[in-house]
Design a protein around this motif. Structure first.
Motif, PDB file in Angstrom:
ATOM      1  N   TRP A 244       0.810  -1.225   0.000  1.00  0.00           N
ATOM      2  CA  TRP A 244       0.000   0.000   0.000  1.00  0.00           C
ATOM      3  C   TRP A 244       0.839   1.269   0.000  1.00  0.00           C
ATOM      4  N   LEU A 245       2.174   1.159   0.033  1.00  0.00           N
ATOM      5  CA  LEU A 245       3.015   2.325   0.254  1.00  0.00           C
ATOM      6  C   LEU A 245       3.677   2.866  -1.002  1.00  0.00           C
ATOM      7  N   ASP A 246       3.601   2.160  -2.133  1.00  0.00           N
ATOM      8  CA  ASP A 246       4.139   2.742  -3.365  1.00  0.00           C
ATOM      9  C   ASP A 246       3.042   3.554  -4.043  1.00  0.00           C
ATOM     10  N   ALA A 251      -2.598   4.925  -4.797  1.00  0.00           N
ATOM     11  CA  ALA A 251      -3.713   5.213  -5.699  1.00  0.00           C
ATOM     12  C   ALA A 251      -4.888   4.292  -5.423  1.00  0.00           C
ATOM     13  N   CYS A 252      -4.589   3.013  -5.192  1.00  0.00           N
ATOM     14  CA  CYS A 252      -5.651   2.056  -4.857  1.00  0.00           C
ATOM     15  C   CYS A 252      -6.332   2.448  -3.551  1.00  0.00           C
ATOM     16  N   LEU A 253      -5.531   2.800  -2.551  1.00  0.00           N
ATOM     17  CA  LEU A 253      -6.099   3.189  -1.262  1.00  0.00           C
ATOM     18  C   LEU A 253      -6.956   4.439  -1.403  1.00  0.00           C
ATOM     19  N   ALA A 254      -6.474   5.435  -2.148  1.00  0.00           N
ATOM     20  CA  ALA A 254      -7.234   6.667  -2.333  1.00  0.00           C
ATOM     21  C   ALA A 254      -8.555   6.404  -3.044  1.00  0.00           C
ATOM     22  N   LEU A 255      -8.521   5.552  -4.075  1.00  0.00           N
ATOM     23  CA  LEU A 255      -9.753   5.249  -4.813  1.00  0.00           C
ATOM     24  C   LEU A 255     -10.756   4.516  -3.943  1.00  0.00           C
ATOM     25  N   LEU A 256     -10.295   3.547  -3.153  1.00  0.00           N
ATOM     26  CA  LEU A 256     -11.206   2.785  -2.303  1.00  0.00           C
ATOM     27  C   LEU A 256     -11.800   3.660  -1.205  1.00  0.00           C
ATOM     28  N   ALA A 292      -2.093  -0.014 -13.393  1.00  0.00           N
ATOM     29  CA  ALA A 292      -0.868   0.159 -12.608  1.00  0.00           C
ATOM     30  C   ALA A 292      -0.605  -1.053 -11.728  1.00  0.00           C
ATOM     31  N   HIS A 293      -1.666  -1.641 -11.179  1.00  0.00           N
ATOM     32  CA  HIS A 293      -1.486  -2.820 -10.337  1.00  0.00           C
ATOM     33  C   HIS A 293      -1.129  -4.044 -11.169  1.00  0.00           C
ATOM     34  N   VAL A 294      -1.722  -4.157 -12.340  1.00  0.00           N
ATOM     35  CA  VAL A 294      -1.399  -5.299 -13.202  1.00  0.00           C
ATOM     36  C   VAL A 294       0.077  -5.276 -13.583  1.00  0.00           C
ATOM     37  N   SER A 295       0.625  -4.071 -13.810  1.00  0.00           N
ATOM     38  CA  SER A 295       2.036  -3.971 -14.189  1.00  0.00           C
ATOM     39  C   SER A 295       2.966  -4.431 -13.076  1.00  0.00           C
ATOM     40  N   HIS A 296       2.494  -4.440 -11.813  1.00  0.00           N
ATOM     41  CA  HIS A 296       3.321  -4.867 -10.687  1.00  0.00           C
ATOM     42  C   HIS A 296       3.028  -6.300 -10.260  1.00  0.00           C
ATOM     43  N   LEU A 297       2.082  -6.943 -10.888  1.00  0.00           N
ATOM     44  CA  LEU A 297       1.671  -8.275 -10.467  1.00  0.00           C
ATOM     45  C   LEU A 297       2.760  -9.292 -10.809  1.00  0.00           C
ATOM     46  N   THR A 298       3.023 -10.183  -9.885  1.00  0.00           N
ATOM     47  CA  THR A 298       4.029 -11.223 -10.105  1.00  0.00           C
ATOM     48  C   THR A 298       3.529 -12.546  -9.556  1.00  0.00           C
ATOM     49  N   PHE A 299       3.931 -13.632 -10.228  1.00  0.00           N
ATOM     50  CA  PHE A 299       3.515 -14.969  -9.800  1.00  0.00           C
ATOM     51  C   PHE A 299       4.717 -15.860  -9.521  1.00  0.00           C
ATOM     52  N   ASP A 300       5.898 -15.258  -9.404  1.00  0.00           N
ATOM     53  CA  ASP A 300       7.112 -16.046  -9.149  1.00  0.00           C
ATOM     54  C   ASP A 300       7.646 -15.816  -7.751  1.00  0.00           C
ATOM     55  N   ALA A 311      -0.412 -11.783  -2.850  1.00  0.00           N
ATOM     56  CA  ALA A 311      -1.826 -11.984  -2.522  1.00  0.00           C
ATOM     57  C   ALA A 311      -2.518 -10.663  -2.236  1.00  0.00           C
ATOM     58  N   VAL A 312      -1.817  -9.752  -1.556  1.00  0.00           N
ATOM     59  CA  VAL A 312      -2.391  -8.428  -1.290  1.00  0.00           C
ATOM     60  C   VAL A 312      -2.618  -7.681  -2.595  1.00  0.00           C
ATOM     61  N   ASN A 313      -1.660  -7.773  -3.527  1.00  0.00           N
ATOM     62  CA  ASN A 313      -1.839  -7.121  -4.829  1.00  0.00           C
ATOM     63  C   ASN A 313      -3.050  -7.657  -5.567  1.00  0.00           C
ATOM     64  N   ILE A 314      -3.236  -8.968  -5.523  1.00  0.00           N
ATOM     65  CA  ILE A 314      -4.416  -9.558  -6.166  1.00  0.00           C
ATOM     66  C   ILE A 314      -5.690  -9.072  -5.478  1.00  0.00           C
ATOM     67  N   GLY A 315      -5.671  -9.018  -4.135  1.00  0.00           N
ATOM     68  CA  GLY A 315      -6.836  -8.501  -3.422  1.00  0.00           C
ATOM     69  C   GLY A 315      -7.138  -7.057  -3.780  1.00  0.00           C
ATOM     70  N   GLN A 316      -6.088  -6.252  -3.958  1.00  0.00           N
ATOM     71  CA  GLN A 316      -6.290  -4.864  -4.378  1.00  0.00           C
ATOM     72  C   GLN A 316      -6.919  -4.808  -5.767  1.00  0.00           C
ATOM     73  N   LEU A 317      -6.450  -5.657  -6.664  1.00  0.00           N
ATOM     74  CA  LEU A 317      -7.029  -5.705  -8.013  1.00  0.00           C
ATOM     75  C   LEU A 317      -8.506  -6.036  -7.969  1.00  0.00           C
ATOM     76  N   VAL A 318      -8.857  -7.057  -7.196  1.00  0.00           N
ATOM     77  CA  VAL A 318     -10.267  -7.471  -7.109  1.00  0.00           C
ATOM     78  C   VAL A 318     -11.108  -6.353  -6.495  1.00  0.00           C
ATOM     79  N   ALA A 319     -10.595  -5.721  -5.432  1.00  0.00           N
ATOM     80  CA  ALA A 319     -11.349  -4.649  -4.775  1.00  0.00           C
ATOM     81  C   ALA A 319     -11.581  -3.475  -5.725  1.00  0.00           C
TER      82      ALA A 319
END
Length: 354
Positions: A244-246, A251-256, A292-300, A311-319
């Motif tokens: 949540w700090l980058d 941006a996700c926090l502000a939008l929510l 912006a969140h999709v560009s930071h998503l990683t599965f490795d 997992a938090v990034n995925i939760g942010q995407l869903v929210a």
């Protein structure tokens, strides 16, 4: 109907149907007269300047100002809100990163910083200029100077997309997708604040709002970072906080938070507060936040902390996705109907006889 007239009518389809019904004939006549009597044998085509003028007129009509049809006014207000909210966010975050950069230079010695001609020093100078441009662009906009705000915002966006900000490396596709978070407010500023838009001049204190928000946010982030570096916060808790700090996390926090405030206060808002502009603006802003969140998503992920952050990034995407869909539904229900299309005039009636 001549070939040139038919092609002009095809170009005019860029305009809304209600606008074409009132002015298409006179516009076609003016265009054909200005063409200088070309025949079909000349294979005439509309000039690019004419096409550009029609496209610009289409944007001004669809993003209407005072006196426009209610639906076009709602779209115009929403796009202008996207510009204001987006520039406010970038100005506030710029205050945070600018204070962080100044703190770094205040705490580090010159040997750690490198020489005056070092790439790191040049990068930091460009970053500082970019931060100041975002802050100045927002202040200019809310003080009623959209033209100055457009110039400053375009310069800030150009600096972001410059390879210098990537430390000299090639501009990757992930950066391009992430850049929509910066580009969408600037594009909304360019399109929404046209010459027919209402001239709004906010109080002086609104120009310093990014500083009022950015300084406490910097203090909170600095405390959290210090606790994390000192291992006062357990890594399991820190892995939930860090995403949540980058910039994209903020941006996700502000939008929510803005969406929750909208949903919570809308039932008690007066009639004007239940319009479509704010939910539509937030729905538009949810798109660059998602990208912006999709560009930071990683599965490795290879360790528990990284997997938690993924997992938090995925939760942010869903929210954000669910929030964007709810905002879109709210805006659609509140959106006024399209303006009625006037009946066509008889073919033997000239525009000047209306």
């Amino acid at each position: 109907m001549s070939l040139l007239e038919d092609r002009y009518r095809h170009v005019l389809r860029l305009l809304p149907a209600s606008y074409r019904a009132e002015r298409e004939e006179e516009m076609v006549c003016a265009f054909v007269e200005g063409a200088g009597g070309l025949s079909d044998a000349d294979n005439p085509r509309p000039r690019w300047s004419e096409i550009a003028s029609v496209a610009a007129l289409s944007v001004r009509v669809r993003l209407g100002g005072v006196g426009a049809a209610p639906r076009f006014l709602a779209w115009g207000d929403a796009v202008r809100l996207v510009a204001v909210l987006g520039l406010f966010f970038h100005a506030a975050v710029s205050c945070v990163w600018l204070l962080s950069l100044l703190r770094f230079y205040g705490a580090a010695d010159q040997a750690a910083l490198g020489g005056t001609e070092s790439a790191r020093r040049l990068w930091d100078i460009v970053q500082t200029l970019g931060y100041l441009l975002w802050i100045s662009a927002f202040a200019s906009l809310v003080r009623g100077h959209p033209r100055i705000a457009k110039i400053l915002a375009l310069l800030a966006l150009a600096l972001f997309y410059s390879p210098i900000l990537q430390g000299g490396s090639a501009f990757r596709s992930e950066n391009l997708v992430y850049g929509f978070l910066f580009a969408v407010p600037v594009l909304s500023l360019m399109a929404g604040f046209h010459r027919d838009a209402p001239q709004a001049r906010h109080p002086r204190w609104t120009a310093v709002l990014p500083v009022v928000v950015g300084v406490p946010l910097y203090a909170i982030m600095n405390v959290l970072s210090s606790l994390g570096m000192a291992r006062t916060i357990d890594w399991r808790l820190w892995s939930w906080v860090w995403p949540w700090l980058d910039t994209s996390g903020l941006a996700c926090l502000a939008l929510l938070v803005a969406s929750a405030f909208l949903f919570g206060t809308r039932p008690w808002a007066p009639g004007g507060g239940r319009g479509p502009a704010l939910p539509l603006a937030l729905a538009i802003l949810s798109v660059p936040v998602l990208l912006a969140h999709v560009s930071h998503l990683t599965f490795d992920a290879v360790d528990p902390a990284t997997r938690t952050m993924a997992a938090v990034n995925i939760g942010q995407l869903v929210a954000v996705l669910l929030c964007g869909l709810a905002l879109t539904g709210l805006a659609v229900r509140a959106m006024p109907a399209l303006p009625p299309v006037p009946p066509p005039f008889p073919s033997d009636q000239r525009p000047e006889d209306r």
